[in-house]
Design an enzyme around this catalytic site. Structure first.
Site, PDB file in Angstrom:
ATOM      1  N   SER A  76      -1.616  -1.392   8.485  1.00  0.00           N
ATOM      2  CA  SER A  76      -1.628  -0.150   7.705  1.00  0.00           C
ATOM      3  C   SER A  76      -2.446  -0.243   6.418  1.00  0.00           C
ATOM      4  O   SER A  76      -2.733   0.780   5.815  1.00  0.00           O
ATOM      5  CB  SER A  76      -0.205   0.276   7.363  1.00  0.00           C
ATOM      6  OG  SER A  76       0.370  -0.608   6.422  1.00  0.00           O
ATOM      7  N   LYS A  93       1.779  -1.279   0.489  1.00  0.00           N
ATOM      8  CA  LYS A  93       1.056  -0.008   0.365  1.00  0.00           C
ATOM      9  C   LYS A  93       0.387   0.072  -1.002  1.00  0.00           C
ATOM     10  O   LYS A  93       0.715  -0.660  -1.922  1.00  0.00           O
ATOM     11  CB  LYS A  93       1.998   1.196   0.517  1.00  0.00           C
ATOM     12  CG  LYS A  93       2.828   1.218   1.771  1.00  0.00           C
ATOM     13  CD  LYS A  93       2.005   1.442   3.015  1.00  0.00           C
ATOM     14  CE  LYS A  93       2.916   1.356   4.239  1.00  0.00           C
ATOM     15  NZ  LYS A  93       2.225   1.011   5.433  1.00  0.00           N
TER      16      LYS A  93
END
Length: 172
Positions: A40, A77
């Site tokens: 991701s 993230k």
């Protein structure tokens, strides 16, 4: 002259115990190693990259953080919004506090991500919360799914990459 073996053993035990406390304290309160799982955050970070987190740092926009997701797993993230920030997402772009984001860490915007941005949304980041997105926007479970990340759920900020060796060094 020979020292008493019991005294010598106790002295070594004190040194080893003190060393263990220092190592555990540093890991608990200052730094922690982590391994990237998933894709991701590509192209910035890849599966099995080995990183060091700083636990004693202020989190700011565009920092990369590791946090606990609601299911207890760890996610990595990029912070897009910090407490008080105003975010608008529409027309294929993100506007942060009135200014379009320049995101040089993204390779390209995938069609699925652009389609998600076409559905306009506008919000402010609440106190003690953060809005995070993966760099691989088309393949990331991030604040679009999880909602805001609470400050106590943040483990730390990525500061250093020690593997693979070709990327060894401090992270910008």
């Amino acid at each position: 002259m020979h020292e008493d073996p019991v005294k010598e053993m106790l002295a070594w035990m004190k040194v080893l115990l003190l060393t263990a406390f220092i190592i555990l304290g540093v890991r608990e309160f200052l730094f922690e190693p982590v391994i990237v799982e998933g894709g991701s955050m590509q192209p910035s970070y890849h599966e099995n990259d080995k990183l060091v987190l700083s636990k004693a740092t202020a989190i700011d926009n565009f920092d990369t953080i590791v946090f606990f997701a609601p299911d207890g797993s760890r996610f990595i993230k990029r912070v897009i919004g910090i407490p008080g920030d105003h975010i608008e997402m529409s027309g294929g772009e993100i506007i942060l506090n009135g200014a379009p984001l320049d995101e040089p860490y993204l390779d390209k915007v995938e069609e699925g991500w652009v389609d998600q941005l076409r559905v306009a949304s506008e919000f402010s980041v609440p106190p003690d919360c953060y809005y995070v997105l993966g760099d691989n926007r088309g393949n990331s479970t991030d604040s679009r799914v999880l909602g805001f990340i609470q400050k106590p759920d943040i483990i730390g900020e990525v500061k250093f990459r020690f593997a693979p060796l070709k990327d060894f060094g401090f992270v910008e």
